[in-house]
Scaffold this active site. Structure first.
Site, PDB file in Angstrom:
ATOM      1  N   HIS B  69       0.857  -1.236   0.124  1.00 27.36           N
ATOM      2  CA  HIS B  69       0.038  -0.061  -0.092  1.00 27.36           C
ATOM      3  C   HIS B  69       0.985   1.305   0.186  1.00 27.36           C
ATOM      4  O   HIS B  69       0.641   2.164  -0.755  1.00 27.36           O
ATOM      5  CB  HIS B  69      -0.871  -0.110   1.257  1.00 27.36           C
ATOM      6  CG  HIS B  69      -1.654   1.320   1.418  1.00 27.36           C
ATOM      7  ND1 HIS B  69      -1.507   2.267   2.379  1.00 27.36           N
ATOM      8  CD2 HIS B  69      -2.806   1.740   0.835  1.00 27.36           C
ATOM      9  CE1 HIS B  69      -2.073   3.048   2.414  1.00 27.36           C
ATOM     10  NE2 HIS B  69      -3.032   3.043   1.489  1.00 27.36           N
ATOM     11  N   GLU B  72       2.209   1.717  -3.606  1.00 26.67           N
ATOM     12  CA  GLU B  72       1.032   2.435  -4.145  1.00 26.67           C
ATOM     13  C   GLU B  72       1.121   3.844  -4.014  1.00 26.67           C
ATOM     14  O   GLU B  72       0.959   4.477  -4.995  1.00 26.67           O
ATOM     15  CB  GLU B  72      -0.371   1.838  -3.940  1.00 26.67           C
ATOM     16  CG  GLU B  72      -1.229   2.429  -4.533  1.00 26.67           C
ATOM     17  CD  GLU B  72      -2.602   2.743  -3.481  1.00 26.67           C
ATOM     18  OE1 GLU B  72      -2.878   4.006  -3.424  1.00 26.67           O
ATOM     19  OE2 GLU B  72      -3.125   1.704  -2.933  1.00 26.67           O
ATOM     20  N   GLU B 145      -4.417   7.884   7.373  1.00 22.54           N
ATOM     21  CA  GLU B 145      -5.306   7.049   6.821  1.00 22.54           C
ATOM     22  C   GLU B 145      -5.386   5.709   7.770  1.00 22.54           C
ATOM     23  O   GLU B 145      -6.581   5.208   7.875  1.00 22.54           O
ATOM     24  CB  GLU B 145      -4.522   6.582   5.477  1.00 22.54           C
ATOM     25  CG  GLU B 145      -5.437   5.554   4.499  1.00 22.54           C
ATOM     26  CD  GLU B 145      -5.135   5.226   3.148  1.00 22.54           C
ATOM     27  OE1 GLU B 145      -3.688   5.516   2.929  1.00 22.54           O
ATOM     28  OE2 GLU B 145      -5.545   4.517   2.207  1.00 22.54           O
TER      29      GLU B 145
END
Lengths: 433, 435
Positions: B69, B72, B145
């Site tokens: 992640h 990404e 996040e």
């Protein structure tokens, strides 16, 4: 892809877009009333009760079975607010005849169920059945209270409450729960009769059938309906009265900032196109000032974005941050607004904003429900344009017009949900597991 | 012109087709022509949060949770200091990315400038650039996040179910990792994971829109190497280590919720190796779920009428090469009672009680849900990606649904709901919280 509007009767209309572009089309029925203090609670209760069974399908299981037979044509009943109006919307996806066996008529079957739900719900003499009503009252109460399960939505709703605090037509969470608890099966049934008598039925269809054949089904299925035309509350910008600042504690790890501004510009105004571009440049996309600065440059958050309520003229910014970064984030958000007021908009920002909005209006044609959202609401307020025409109107807007709108933007509400599981240095403690 | 290198897949009943081309660089390219206003492209790596073990010089090395992640997020940064988002928005394309348990996807959707957007996509995904400073800044963004998800009871409940089902499988750990695990991520580790998992043979390019294969291949030829790279992904996954029984029968958490929410997980380690068999199992189990758990069914209506569950209760079966499970989720004053009633119901019926009528209804629902996915370029491309990384052909799925027999479903019913497969995760309100 041009819609045809047909009046089946004075109080029953159909807007149809005939196209073979989709395997799954849609049908919707909207009933709209001007917003008032108790309306939202009534509509919420009603949307629960109406899906519980009808004369022809006398239980929820039978109703759902029938919908499954109609190729999973799930009917949703939702409340939606547009400015100071609220709509009760029945909608369903309709699998096209080309992809199903010949013996099933999904469109007619779905319209039959919608008409059953609206005109022939299960009822006792002059009230909804007590057991159904009580069950739905408790479901709706739970659903309203479940707002705290989502801190981001909770913060946004508290901010909206503060924004509307001087307007009694917008119920607060507390008032909503109070109305729900005070309502009984008879009061709701009386409201239901009043609603049927004082509203018109607006159907919207996207699919391969002609407007005439859809009209014919509606005419038959809704022959008993006798409503009347009700004018919606006009679009009107809410105005700034005083700055409201509220901080509330909640045992979560992240702080949620929700900030509202008044623009004084709505979809009815000639400055609307500049205002929408202002919002896009300010916080409407990943290339906006808020994303590029609050997130990318300062690394304060994962999300920081703005959204524009075009019917009330308000812009709301929301962001999830460390509690200790509240002042830094708020300061940066206001600084970015100030920059735009000072005329700091680059060519790249202006181009990106215009292209982003143009793209948005072009892609509407790919989604039946987006077509409904576009035509279904704008036409209520006399805005007659196709998404394509509408999207082109943003092209001519100048930088100066955007700056002028920005200068009229006023900070109205600062709501902060302070996460108490956060330590002062911004580190979090583990949740209690 | 369709050459021998371009393979056509077609489903005439559905009136859809797509082309597959294997580029000399090793990348498989899929072109799904669709006359809509918007076009959509995804360039994805068959690499997700569960791939956190690398083979390195014969040894296995575990990398920090959340690195796929993190990668990404960081891939959007270019060497010249620009961000891929800026390039996309300059030409009006709407870009995004996501990381799941087993894939990382970079995508855009546009109604104009498709060719240039595709070039930007291929360019930024094939050119990693990580610096100490930018990794440091991203750590703060991703920490926010993670905290956002940490505060979500629904997320906590779903992961709690996975923690209950699996003892070792990496699926039990959060896709984003934790605030602590991402502390260990460095530019060097990011480059290492990139080298192993982002070689083009481990990736796929999917485009959907008013497009031809020739047009896409020409762009690929311009942007991609002519030869395969030597690196190749070696996947080390832990399915074999999992026992059929759920690891823990109960997981409970306390958070700010208005009333308890729950996820019932039902573990399934019987994962067919053959992709086609997996698809068959997926279709059969989904039909069975419709028969047992749908809103038209006995169980849901009993739980609902008695006030034990809120209307929004849901169910879902997930299967791919690495993991499979059923999950039932909802809100209830007593999750324990929901589990008890569910098990009671499953015990009370036998395979022979599964009726032809309910079977046909379940099939019809599955078919309808499948057909509905073919109306937009975004749902087509994203669904295709799942099928491709699972080794399957999306256009073959309607036949798979129609080939499922009632006997298949009866057998699955007998095999799939043993008591020890179940776990219940519930998130309860905090102590002293007003309800």
């Amino acid at each position: 892809m041009t819609p045809t509007k047909t009046y089946i009767r004075d109080s029953v209309s159909l807007t149809a877009i005939t196209t073979d572009k989709f395997k799954t089309g849609m049908i919707s029925l909207s009933l709209s009333l001007p917003l008032s203090q108790r309306l939202t609670a009534y509509n919420m209760l009603l949307s629960g009760v109406l899906r519980r069974g009808t004369e022809k399908f006398p239980s929820m299981a039978l109703l759902n079975k029938r919908l499954d037979e109609l190729y999973a044509s799930a009917i949703e009943i939702k409340n939606a607010r547009f400015g100071k109006n609220e709509m009760l919307v029945f909608s369903a996806e309709i699998l096209d005849n080309a992809f199903i066996d010949g013996s099933t008529d999904v469109l007619d079957g779905t319209l039959e169920i919608i008409s059953q739900m609206l005109l022939h719900p299960l009822k006792d003499a002059d009230a909804f059945p007590q057991n159904i009503f009580e069950r739905e009252k408790s479901n709706v109460t739970d659903a309203v209270k479940a707002e705290i399960n989502n801190p981001k939505a909770y913060a946004a709703n508290r901010c909206a409450e503060l924004l509307h605090k001087d307007d009694p037509d917008f119920p607060t969470l507390e008032e909503l729960l109070k109305t729900i608890s005070e309502t009984d099966a008879k009061t709701l049934y009386e409201y239901y009769l009043r609603l049927l008598a004082s509203t018109e039925l607006r159907f919207f269809y996207v699919g391969s059938e002609s407007s005439e054949s859809v009209s014919k089904i509606i005419k038959e299925r809704f022959s008993e309906f006798n409503g009347s035309l009700t004018l919606p509350n006009p679009i009107k910008a809410e105005v700034f009265t005083e700055l409201k600042t509220v901080t509330e504690d909640m045992p979560v790890s992240q702080g949620k900032l929700s900030i509202a501004f008044r623009t004084g510009v709505t979809a009815k105004d000639k400055e609307y196109f500049a205002a929408a571009l202002f919002n896009e440049i300010f916080g409407g996309s990943p290339s906006s000032k808020l994303f590029m600065n609050v997130r990318e440059k300062l690394g304060l958050c994962y999300y920081c974005s703005s959204s524009y309520d075009t019917y009330l003229g308000n812009i709301t910014v929301s962001s999830g941050i460390n509690v200790s970064d509240k002042d830094a984030a708020l300061g940066e958000i206001l600084r970015q607004l100030e920059d735009i007021k000072q005329g700091i908009i680059s060519d790249a920002e202006l181009t990106a904003a215009k292209k982003s909005i143009a793209h948005w209006y072009r892609q509407i044609y790919d989604y039946p429900f987006e077509l409904f959202a576009f035509y279904g609401t704008r036409s209520l307020f006399g805005i007659e344009a196709s998404p394509e025409e509408y999207g082109k109107r943003f092209d001519a807007v100048t930088r100066d017009e955007i700056i002028k709108v920005a200068r009229g933007v006023t900070l109205d509400t600062v709501y902060f949900l302070r996460g108490t599981l956060a330590k002062t240095n911004g580190e979090t403690e583990d949740c209690d597991e | 012109m369709i050459t021998n290198d371009i393979k056509l897949y077609e489903n005439t009943a559905l009136r859809e087709k797509y082309y597959k081309y294997s580029h000399p660089c090793g990348l498989d390219i899929y072109v799904f022509p669709k006359k809509l206003s918007s076009s959509y492209a995804i360039l994805a790596a068959h690499y997700g949060s569960i791939d956190n073990v690398l083979q390195k010089a014969g040894n296995t090395v575990t990398v920090p949770d959340g690195i796929a992640h993190f990668l990404e997020h960081k891939l959007f940064a270019n060497e010249d200091g620009t961000d891929a988002f800026e390039h996309f928005s300059a030409i009006g394309a709407d870009a995004n990315a996501y990381t799941s348990f087993n894939k990382t996807a970079y995508l855009f959707n546009c109604t104009d400038n498709f060719d240039d957007s595709l070039k930007i996509l291929i360019d930024f995904v094939t050119h990693p650039y990580f610096t100490k400073e930018s990794v440091e800044r991203e750590r703060g963004i991703i920490a926010q996040e993670i905290k956002m998800y940490d505060d979500s009871p629904a997320e906590a409940c779903y992961y709690g179910m996975l923690e209950g089902l699996y003892e070792k499988h990496a699926i039990r750990r959060n896709i984003c990792g934790s605030v602590e695990s991402i502390e260990e991520i460095t530019p060097e580790l990011l480059y290492e994971c990139y080298r192993v998992f982002y070689n083009l043979s481990n990736m796929a390019l999917i485009v959907c829109g008013d497009l031809s294969p020739e047009r896409i291949i020409a762009i690929a030829d311009e942007m991609l190497p002519r030869e395969k790279s030597e690196a190749h992904a070696v996947r080390v996954r832990e399915t074999a280590l999992e026992s059929p029984a759920a690891f823990m029968p109960r997981v409970s958490k306390k958070m700010k919720v208005s009333k308890p929410i729950f996820n019932i997980g039902i573990k399934d380690v019987d994962i067919p190796e053959d992709p086609l068999q997996r698809q068959r199992k997926d279709a059969a189990m989904s039909i069975l779920n419709e028969m047992l758990f749908s809103r038209a069914g006995t169980l849901y209506n009993e739980l609902f009428e008695s006030g034990l569950i809120s209307p929004e209760a849901s169910y879902c079966y997930t299967i791919n090469e690495s993991f499979a499970f059923n999950s039932l989720a909802g809100e209830s004053d007593s999750p324990e009672e929901v589990l008890a009633k569910t098990c009671e119901y499953l015990h009370s019926i036998t395979a022979d009680d599964l009726s032809e009528e309910d079977f046909e209804r379940g099939k019809r629902v599955m078919y309808a849900e499948f057909v509905k996915e073919f109306d937009s370029t975004d749902s087509i491309a994203n669904n295709m990606l799942s099928f491709i990384f699972d080794g399957a052909d999306i256009l073959g799925y309607s036949d798979i649904i129609s080939d499922v027999t009632l006997d298949d479903v009866k057998q699955l019913f007998k095999d799939s709901f043993k008591d020890e497969y179940f776990t219940l995760c519930a998130v309860y309100p905090l102590d002293g919280q007003e309800q």
